[in-house]
Scaffold this motif. Structure first.
Motif, PDB file in Angstrom:
ATOM      1  N   VAL A 122       0.853  -1.188   0.000  1.00  0.00           N
ATOM      2  CA  VAL A 122       0.000   0.000   0.000  1.00  0.00           C
ATOM      3  C   VAL A 122       0.892   1.242   0.000  1.00  0.00           C
ATOM      4  CG1 VAL A 122      -1.798   1.273   1.241  1.00  0.00           C
ATOM      5  CG2 VAL A 122      -1.767  -1.225   1.307  1.00  0.00           C
ATOM      6  N   PRO A 123       0.638   2.228  -0.849  1.00  0.00           N
ATOM      7  CA  PRO A 123       1.441   3.458  -0.801  1.00  0.00           C
ATOM      8  C   PRO A 123       1.330   4.106   0.572  1.00  0.00           C
ATOM      9  CG  PRO A 123       0.117   3.383  -2.802  1.00  0.00           C
ATOM     10  CD  PRO A 123      -0.371   2.268  -1.927  1.00  0.00           C
ATOM     11  N   ALA A 124       2.466   4.411   1.182  1.00  0.00           N
ATOM     12  CA  ALA A 124       2.478   4.990   2.527  1.00  0.00           C
ATOM     13  C   ALA A 124       3.622   5.979   2.653  1.00  0.00           C
ATOM     14  CB  ALA A 124       2.600   3.896   3.588  1.00  0.00           C
ATOM     15  N   VAL A 125       3.341   7.080   3.343  1.00  0.00           N
ATOM     16  CA  VAL A 125       4.324   8.145   3.573  1.00  0.00           C
ATOM     17  C   VAL A 125       4.238   8.554   5.029  1.00  0.00           C
ATOM     18  CG1 VAL A 125       5.037  10.482   2.922  1.00  0.00           C
ATOM     19  CG2 VAL A 125       4.017   8.976   1.203  1.00  0.00           C
ATOM     20  N   VAL A 126       5.393   8.748   5.665  1.00  0.00           N
ATOM     21  CA  VAL A 126       5.440   9.227   7.049  1.00  0.00           C
ATOM     22  C   VAL A 126       5.733  10.717   7.026  1.00  0.00           C
ATOM     23  CG1 VAL A 126       6.512   9.015   9.320  1.00  0.00           C
ATOM     24  CG2 VAL A 126       6.279   6.993   7.860  1.00  0.00           C
ATOM     25  N   VAL A 260       0.493   8.433   6.295  1.00  0.00           N
ATOM     26  CA  VAL A 260      -0.560   8.605   5.308  1.00  0.00           C
ATOM     27  C   VAL A 260      -0.545   7.413   4.364  1.00  0.00           C
ATOM     28  CG1 VAL A 260      -1.479  10.049   3.453  1.00  0.00           C
ATOM     29  CG2 VAL A 260      -0.385  11.107   5.447  1.00  0.00           C
ATOM     30  N   VAL A 261      -1.639   6.669   4.317  1.00  0.00           N
ATOM     31  CA  VAL A 261      -1.753   5.528   3.418  1.00  0.00           C
ATOM     32  C   VAL A 261      -2.779   5.851   2.339  1.00  0.00           C
ATOM     33  CG1 VAL A 261      -1.083   3.874   5.192  1.00  0.00           C
ATOM     34  CG2 VAL A 261      -3.495   4.409   4.869  1.00  0.00           C
ATOM     35  N   ALA A 262      -2.575   5.302   1.159  1.00  0.00           N
ATOM     36  CA  ALA A 262      -3.491   5.507   0.039  1.00  0.00           C
ATOM     37  C   ALA A 262      -4.033   4.139  -0.373  1.00  0.00           C
ATOM     38  CB  ALA A 262      -2.770   6.180  -1.125  1.00  0.00           C
ATOM     39  N   HIS A 263      -5.249   3.839   0.069  1.00  0.00           N
ATOM     40  CA  HIS A 263      -5.800   2.516  -0.239  1.00  0.00           C
ATOM     41  C   HIS A 263      -6.904   2.632  -1.281  1.00  0.00           C
ATOM     42  CE1 HIS A 263      -9.278   3.331   2.441  1.00  0.00           C
ATOM     43  NE2 HIS A 263      -8.398   3.896   3.236  1.00  0.00           N
TER      44      HIS A 263
END
Length: 307
Positions: A122-126, A260-263
């Motif tokens: 899953v695309p994820a950013v801290v 932040v996750v982009a599901h």
């Protein structure tokens, strides 16, 4: 960034948006020289004296109690996020001003890195509290900022800042189908953060830089909207996989950072597109190997979150 001046500016901005008709106030056709409610009308609604409210709005009173702030919140029709923001500003204004401070650079803890690894599909950013990009997983980098070097978050002096990317980076701006909604969300979230950390010098520097470099940011910042970014759907136009609809969801950590996750919806074309992106690796599309304005690093003005 003075807490008292921000409190007054927030109250004035919210008062200007309320119309007498919104609260059932009869005006008998009188001509109004100011937009929204008058000070004396709001003071009456909140149950405080006009002179006291005027001092509060003008930054001359530093002793607003939680009860008074709640009364003002009710009179202004604030939602829960705005009410908390009002209390944050009131608490900051009540403290003796000691000047802005420069907290140490933020770092990602082991537990958050483990979470980032667990979200590999899953695309994820801290993000740090100032929206500095502290880390991203491979898919998060590929989706949101594949035109930037993958190791940029590790370079503390030149870390990307997500708010700056949204307003100043043409590639990130083009990514969002409804950029205006994304921009409003970013600004409203920054307003909420400023209320909680009014003495953060790096945060003040970020706000100042964005205000100077983006007229659109300045316009939205002056609107005094407050909203923490929790969950919102966005349609993205990615240079490699085309249109993809994701829900960006913010997961708070104990150290005031945000994952932040982009599901995507199961079985949707968007999920298939993300799987395609994961399979193609993180290399940018032809012509996409550039930073803001064709520059990388500090010259782009995006890596100053840890100055």
């Amino acid at each position: 960034m003075d807490g008292q001046s921000q409190l007054g500016a927030f109250l004035q901005a919210r008062r200007s948006r309320l119309r007498p008709d919104d609260i059932g106030l009869r005006t008998y056709g009188d001509r109004r020289r100011v937009p929204g409610l008058r000070r004396e009308e709001l003071a009456l609604l909140a149950g405080v004296s006009t002179s006291y409210y005027t001092r509060l709005e003008q930054g001359q009173s530093h002793n607003a109690s939680p009860e008074i702030l709640d009364a003002l919140a009710r009179a202004l029709g604030l939602d829960e996020a705005e009410r908390r923001h009002l209390h944050d500003l009131g608490a900051g204004a009540a403290k003796r001003h000691k000047g802005l401070r420069r907290p140490p650079p933020e770092h990602v803890g082991d537990a958050t890195r483990d979470l980032l690894d667990a979200l590999a599909d899953v695309p994820a950013v801290v993000l740090g509290r100032r929206t500095d990009v502290l880390a991203w997983n491979t898919l998060g980098h590929a989706l949101f900022a594949g035109h930037l070097p993958a190791d940029r978050p590790e370079q503390v002096p030149t870390r990307p800042n997500m708010a700056a990317l949204v307003f100043l980076d043409p590639d990130v701006r083009a990514l969002y189908d409804d950029w205006e909604t994304k921009a409003r969300s970013v600004v409203a979230n920054l307003r909420e953060v400023v209320g909680r950390h009014p003495d953060d010098a790096r945060l003040a520097s970020l706000i100042g830089e964005l205000t100077m470099r983006s007229a659109e940011f300045g316009r939205l910042w002056a609107d005094h909207r407050v909203r923490a970014c929790d969950s919102a759907p966005y349609t993205l136009h990615h240079p490699l996989i085309g249109a993809v609809t994701v829900t960006q969801q913010a997961l708070r950590t104990a150290d005031d950072q945000t994952v932040v996750v982009a599901h995507t919806a199961p079985g949707s074309p968007s999920r298939a597109a993300l799987a395609l992106l994961a399979g193609r690796g993180t290399g940018p599309a032809p012509g996409q190997c550039r930073g803001v304005g064709g520059m990388h690093g500090r010259g782009a003005g995006l890596g100053k979150g840890e100055r």
